[in-house]
Motif scaffolding. Structure first.
Motif, PDB file in Angstrom:
ATOM      1  N   ARG A 267       0.829  -1.207   0.000  1.00 16.75           N
ATOM      2  CA  ARG A 267       0.000   0.000   0.000  1.00 16.75           C
ATOM      3  C   ARG A 267       0.858   1.249   0.000  1.00 16.75           C
ATOM      4  NH1 ARG A 267      -4.326  -2.246  -2.024  1.00 16.75           N
ATOM      5  NH2 ARG A 267      -4.699  -4.213  -0.994  1.00 16.75           N
ATOM      6  N   ALA A 268       1.956   1.226   0.738  1.00 18.27           N
ATOM      7  CA  ALA A 268       2.844   2.383   0.765  1.00 18.27           C
ATOM      8  C   ALA A 268       3.437   2.638  -0.618  1.00 18.27           C
ATOM      9  CB  ALA A 268       3.956   2.166   1.785  1.00 18.27           C
ATOM     10  N   TRP A 269       3.836   1.583  -1.316  1.00 20.34           N
ATOM     11  CA  TRP A 269       4.399   1.733  -2.656  1.00 20.34           C
ATOM     12  C   TRP A 269       3.394   2.394  -3.594  1.00 20.34           C
ATOM     13  CZ3 TRP A 269       8.871   1.371  -5.248  1.00 20.34           C
ATOM     14  CH2 TRP A 269       8.816   1.244  -6.631  1.00 20.34           C
ATOM     15  N   SER A 270       2.145   1.949  -3.538  1.00 17.82           N
ATOM     16  CA  SER A 270       1.107   2.505  -4.406  1.00 17.82           C
ATOM     17  C   SER A 270       0.843   3.969  -4.082  1.00 17.82           C
ATOM     18  CB  SER A 270      -0.177   1.684  -4.261  1.00 17.82           C
ATOM     19  OG  SER A 270      -1.244   2.287  -4.960  1.00 17.82           O
ATOM     20  N   SER A 271       0.693   4.292  -2.785  1.00 18.16           N
ATOM     21  CA  SER A 271       0.351   5.669  -2.403  1.00 18.16           C
ATOM     22  C   SER A 271       1.502   6.626  -2.659  1.00 18.16           C
ATOM     23  CB  SER A 271      -0.070   5.710  -0.929  1.00 18.16           C
ATOM     24  OG  SER A 271       0.957   5.219  -0.096  1.00 18.16           O
ATOM     25  N   VAL A 272       2.742   6.213  -2.401  1.00 15.49           N
ATOM     26  CA  VAL A 272       3.894   7.084  -2.663  1.00 15.49           C
ATOM     27  C   VAL A 272       4.053   7.308  -4.170  1.00 15.49           C
ATOM     28  CG1 VAL A 272       6.415   7.235  -2.555  1.00 15.49           C
ATOM     29  CG2 VAL A 272       5.122   6.527  -0.554  1.00 15.49           C
ATOM     30  N   VAL A 332      14.056   7.849  -4.531  1.00 13.45           N
ATOM     31  CA  VAL A 332      13.203   7.776  -3.342  1.00 13.45           C
ATOM     32  C   VAL A 332      13.093   6.310  -2.955  1.00 13.45           C
ATOM     33  CG1 VAL A 332      10.925   8.258  -2.395  1.00 13.45           C
ATOM     34  CG2 VAL A 332      11.947   9.844  -4.043  1.00 13.45           C
ATOM     35  N   ARG A 333      13.530   5.986  -1.740  1.00 14.05           N
ATOM     36  CA  ARG A 333      13.589   4.593  -1.296  1.00 14.05           C
ATOM     37  C   ARG A 333      12.527   4.317  -0.244  1.00 14.05           C
ATOM     38  NH1 ARG A 333      17.362   0.601  -1.461  1.00 14.05           N
ATOM     39  NH2 ARG A 333      18.940   2.027  -2.323  1.00 14.05           N
ATOM     40  N   LEU A 334      11.813   3.176  -0.385  1.00  7.50           N
ATOM     41  CA  LEU A 334      10.862   2.704   0.609  1.00  7.50           C
ATOM     42  C   LEU A 334      11.446   1.480   1.304  1.00  7.50           C
ATOM     43  CD1 LEU A 334       9.085   4.351  -1.492  1.00  7.50           C
ATOM     44  CD2 LEU A 334       7.167   2.937  -0.708  1.00  7.50           C
ATOM     45  N   SER A 335      11.495   1.528   2.639  1.00  4.49           N
ATOM     46  CA  SER A 335      12.082   0.438   3.424  1.00  4.49           C
ATOM     47  C   SER A 335      11.093  -0.002   4.489  1.00  4.49           C
ATOM     48  CB  SER A 335      13.394   0.890   4.080  1.00  4.49           C
ATOM     49  OG  SER A 335      14.296   1.400   3.111  1.00  4.49           O
ATOM     50  N   VAL A 341       6.542   1.765   7.183  1.00  9.13           N
ATOM     51  CA  VAL A 341       7.445   1.929   6.050  1.00  9.13           C
ATOM     52  C   VAL A 341       8.114   3.288   6.162  1.00  9.13           C
ATOM     53  CG1 VAL A 341       7.613   2.133   3.536  1.00  9.13           C
ATOM     54  CG2 VAL A 341       6.103   0.421   4.548  1.00  9.13           C
ATOM     55  N   GLN A 342       9.423   3.325   5.953  1.00 11.75           N
ATOM     56  CA  GLN A 342      10.166   4.577   5.954  1.00 11.75           C
ATOM     57  C   GLN A 342      10.508   4.973   4.527  1.00 11.75           C
ATOM     58  OE1 GLN A 342      13.601   4.383   8.514  1.00 11.75           O
ATOM     59  NE2 GLN A 342      12.402   4.678  10.370  1.00 11.75           N
ATOM     60  N   VAL A 343      10.326   6.253   4.225  1.00 10.18           N
ATOM     61  CA  VAL A 343      10.631   6.794   2.906  1.00 10.18           C
ATOM     62  C   VAL A 343      11.788   7.772   3.051  1.00 10.18           C
ATOM     63  CG1 VAL A 343       9.726   7.960   0.858  1.00 10.18           C
ATOM     64  CG2 VAL A 343       8.192   6.597   2.301  1.00 10.18           C
ATOM     65  N   THR A 344      12.856   7.554   2.298  1.00 10.21           N
ATOM     66  CA  THR A 344      14.033   8.412   2.339  1.00 10.21           C
ATOM     67  C   THR A 344      14.412   8.828   0.918  1.00 10.21           C
ATOM     68  OG1 THR A 344      15.472   6.460   2.318  1.00 10.21           O
ATOM     69  CG2 THR A 344      14.941   7.418   4.468  1.00 10.21           C
ATOM     70  N   VAL A 345      15.244   9.872   0.813  1.00  9.25           N
ATOM     71  CA  VAL A 345      15.701  10.369  -0.476  1.00  9.25           C
ATOM     72  C   VAL A 345      17.221  10.249  -0.524  1.00  9.25           C
ATOM     73  CG1 VAL A 345      15.685  12.302  -2.094  1.00  9.25           C
ATOM     74  CG2 VAL A 345      13.764  11.982  -0.529  1.00  9.25           C
TER      75      VAL A 345
END
Length: 370
Positions: A267-272, A332-335, A341-345
């Motif tokens: 879900r995080a991948w889709s929304s981001v 942009v990385r999702l971990s 889920v953490q999103v970083t650049v």
């Protein structure tokens, strides 16, 4: 220099073609032949010699239509544009898929659009919603006797069940499809004797194939009718379907900005991804297995419009070298971290992005998630 070369080429073309009636005029080699058919004359039907017989009748290969009023009209004639085809008759947004005993609905729409339509179908047929989880794409109905459902649904399900006196409950799962902006809708049911209080877990795969097949078929018909009528989409459901339950922008131990999402990785991948597409930059590539979106801050979002002939001729479109020189590429990385889920650049796999750049990108993502 590039603009001067373009102007020189255009001037050469104009000067070389002006006054060349033999080339472009009415009698020229490249004249317009679009109306030549108006000068055509009708010839008599082909006749066989008297001493030759044929069992097959000779029919004209290109017969003149009978509804032509006058074939002697001269002058210009504008051919009318063809009428648009009714694509709804051939292509449907919803189709039935089968694999062995399993049946499901494939929708050419995003899960957020399918959610309210599927939910409405069950409510219209008398099912009561017991629990729903839009963020995981699931909702369940309560235990109900067949006679508590709509008359037509009760009759059909009762005929497919081992006993018309049983109680039934259903679980509906809406998953993102293999292709972008598609969905797959699965229905699984369980039954128990009327009056029983024993709880039964939903199987991982459809076991009550008769009842499940009827529900899938009826749901497909309902969705198709809704699409033909131009059914509306719940914007609230579209926003909440894959939106994280919690979103917070903070910093890690090294002071780097981090966006925390209360959602599973899918879900995080889709929304981001949806949030990035709404940003003022270009998403150049993605890598789902690594959880990476590759963005270029120096370019706007891609559009279908392409530069015209004169734009390319006069050099207004930047060259590949110019695009590379001004590129500002980040990833942009999702971990997955625990239940969130953490999103970083990052600038690359070994270098984090400058704090101001990371905060700018993550702030836009956070704003677009709402």
């Amino acid at each position: 220099m590039k603009r001067l070369a373009g102007l020189s080429a255009l001037a050469l073309i104009i000067s070389s073609t002006s006054g060349c009636g033999w080339l472009w005029g009415e009698e020229g080699y490249f004249r317009d032949r679009g109306s030549d058919y108006l000068e055509a004359t009708q010839k008599p039907p082909m006749q066989l010699p008297p001493d030759i017989s044929s069992a097959k009748r000779l029919d004209p290969l290109l017969p003149i239509p009978r509804n032509v009023a006058d074939d002697s009209v001269k002058g210009e004639f504008e051919v009318p544009r063809p009428l648009p085809l009714n694509s709804a008759a051939d292509i449907s947004d919803f189709s039935l898929q089968k694999s062995g005993s399993s049946r499901w609905v494939l929708a050419q729409r995003s899960p957020a659009e399918v959610w309210p339509v599927a939910r409405q179908f069950f409510e219209d047929n008398g099912f009561r919603i017991a629990e729903e989880r839009p963020q995981t794409g699931e909702f369940n109905t309560t235990w109900q006797r067949f006679d508590e459902l709509s008359a037509s649904m009760a009759k059909r399900l009762g005929s497919a069940s081992s006993s018309s006196d049983n109680e039934v409950r259903a679980r509906i799962r809406i998953e993102p499809g293999v292709q972008r902006n598609t969905s797959e809708v699965y229905v699984v049911t369980v039954e128990r004797p009327a009056g029983s209080t024993a709880e039964q877990d939903f199987p991982a795969r459809s076991a009550n194939t008769g009842v499940d097949a009827i529900l899938v078929d009826e749901m497909l018909a309902s969705m198709t009718r809704s699409a033909e009528k131009g059914g509306s989409v719940s914007l609230l459901a579209a926003r909440d379907f894959d939106a994280p339950s919690r979103v917070s922008l903070s910093e890690d131990g090294s002071g780097n900005p981090v966006l925390n999402l209360g959602a599973d990785l899918d879900r995080a991948w889709s929304s981001v991804g949806r949030a990035l597409e709404q940003g003022e930059w270009r998403v150049e590539d993605i890598n789902r297995s690594l959880g990476l979106y590759y963005i270029n801050l120096a370019e706007k979002a891609e559009t279908k419009e392409q530069p015209g002939f004169f734009s390319r001729l006069f050099g207004s479109a930047p060259s590949k070298e110019e695009l590379e020189a001004r590129a500002e590429r980040y990833q942009v990385r999702l971990s997955k971290v625990g239940d969130s889920v953490q999103v970083t650049v990052e600038k690359n796999i070994n270098t984090v992005a400058p704090a101001d750049v990371a905060r700018r990108v993550l702030s836009v993502i956070q704003d677009n998630l709402g």
